[in-house]
Design a protein around this motif. Structure first.
Motif, PDB file in Angstrom:
ATOM      1  N   GLU A 199       0.835  -1.188   0.000  1.00  0.00           N
ATOM      2  CA  GLU A 199       0.000   0.000   0.000  1.00  0.00           C
ATOM      3  C   GLU A 199       0.877   1.247   0.000  1.00  0.00           C
ATOM      4  N   ARG A 221       1.005   5.273   0.846  1.00  0.00           N
ATOM      5  CA  ARG A 221       0.373   6.328   1.644  1.00  0.00           C
ATOM      6  C   ARG A 221       0.952   7.689   1.297  1.00  0.00           C
ATOM      7  N   VAL A 265      -4.240   6.220   2.366  1.00  0.00           N
ATOM      8  CA  VAL A 265      -3.800   5.200   1.421  1.00  0.00           C
ATOM      9  C   VAL A 265      -4.339   5.571   0.040  1.00  0.00           C
ATOM     10  N   SER A 276      -3.061   0.565  -3.624  1.00  0.00           N
ATOM     11  CA  SER A 276      -2.721  -0.719  -3.001  1.00  0.00           C
ATOM     12  C   SER A 276      -2.734  -1.799  -4.070  1.00  0.00           C
TER      13      SER A 276
END
Length: 208
Positions: free
Chosen positions: A145, A147, A154, A157
């Protein structure tokens, strides 16, 4: 009388030492980067700095033993066939090198460094093992993921989970299949990240 006991004891000790000296040598294996690199003009790098965090996993893959599935759901490890480093660390090292050598990003650093980044990429390793089935096969399962460092949200992903057949019956063939499977997973992550930034870098550059 004492000599009768001392001599057999010495012979027993020598026998034990000789047995220890004949111990089976261990073999060590490494994960390698994908080899499907294309040549040609490199596009301009995305104007972002990526930080790669450590890949988390269970204690089973923080060790250097190669894991297999035995009867049912029981897991075991090979005693004399081992990884050169814990798998989670090797995957992180390969991915970091691939991101840096791709030249698709302005900067790529490890999260362990003192550098600051626009995005943090984190991963988790769920499976890296030989499995039972119709013949010998291996399973690799990874999740990543991305960020945004500024908002903590997030923004991207990717989950990779794949079983692959093994061309052979020895442990080296198992390792080769695991390595190929990991390479495919890393290639998917690299491609997914490029797709994300290709659609968001102009907006990102304007906001930042």
């Amino acid at each position: 009388m004492k000599r009768r006991f001392i001599f057999p004891a010495l012979m027993l000790c020598l026998g034990i030492l000789n047995g220890c000296g004949a111990a089976r040598p261990s073999k060590f294996y490494q994960l390698t980067p994908p080899s499907d690199k294309t040549s040609g003009a490199d596009p301009a790098p995305f104007p972002v700095t990526l930080l790669l965090g450590p890949i988390t996993t269970s204690h089973l893959y923080r060790d250097d033993h190669i894991v297999y599935t035995s009867t049912g759901q029981a897991l075991g490890t090979y005693e004399y066939q081992r990884w050169a480093e814990p798998p989670s660390e090797m995957i992180s090292d390969v991915l970091l090198r691939e991101l840096q050598e791709s030249k698709r990003y302005q900067h790529v650093y490890s999260l362990r460094s003192d550098s600051r980044g626009d995005y943090v990429l984190r991963g988790r390793l769920y499976d890296l093992r030989e499995i039972d089935g119709n013949g010998v096969a291996v399973r690799v399962a990874l999740e990543f993921e991305l960020r945004d460092s500024k908002t903590g949200a997030v923004v991207w992903s990717r989950t990779f989970s794949h079983d692959e057949s093994v061309n052979g019956k020895d442990v080296s063939a198992v390792v080769a299949a695991l390595n190929h499977n990991v390479q495919n997973g890393i290639s998917e992550v690299m491609g997914g990240l490029e797709q994300y930034f290709a659609g968001h870098t102009q907006t990102t550059a304007a906001v930042r």
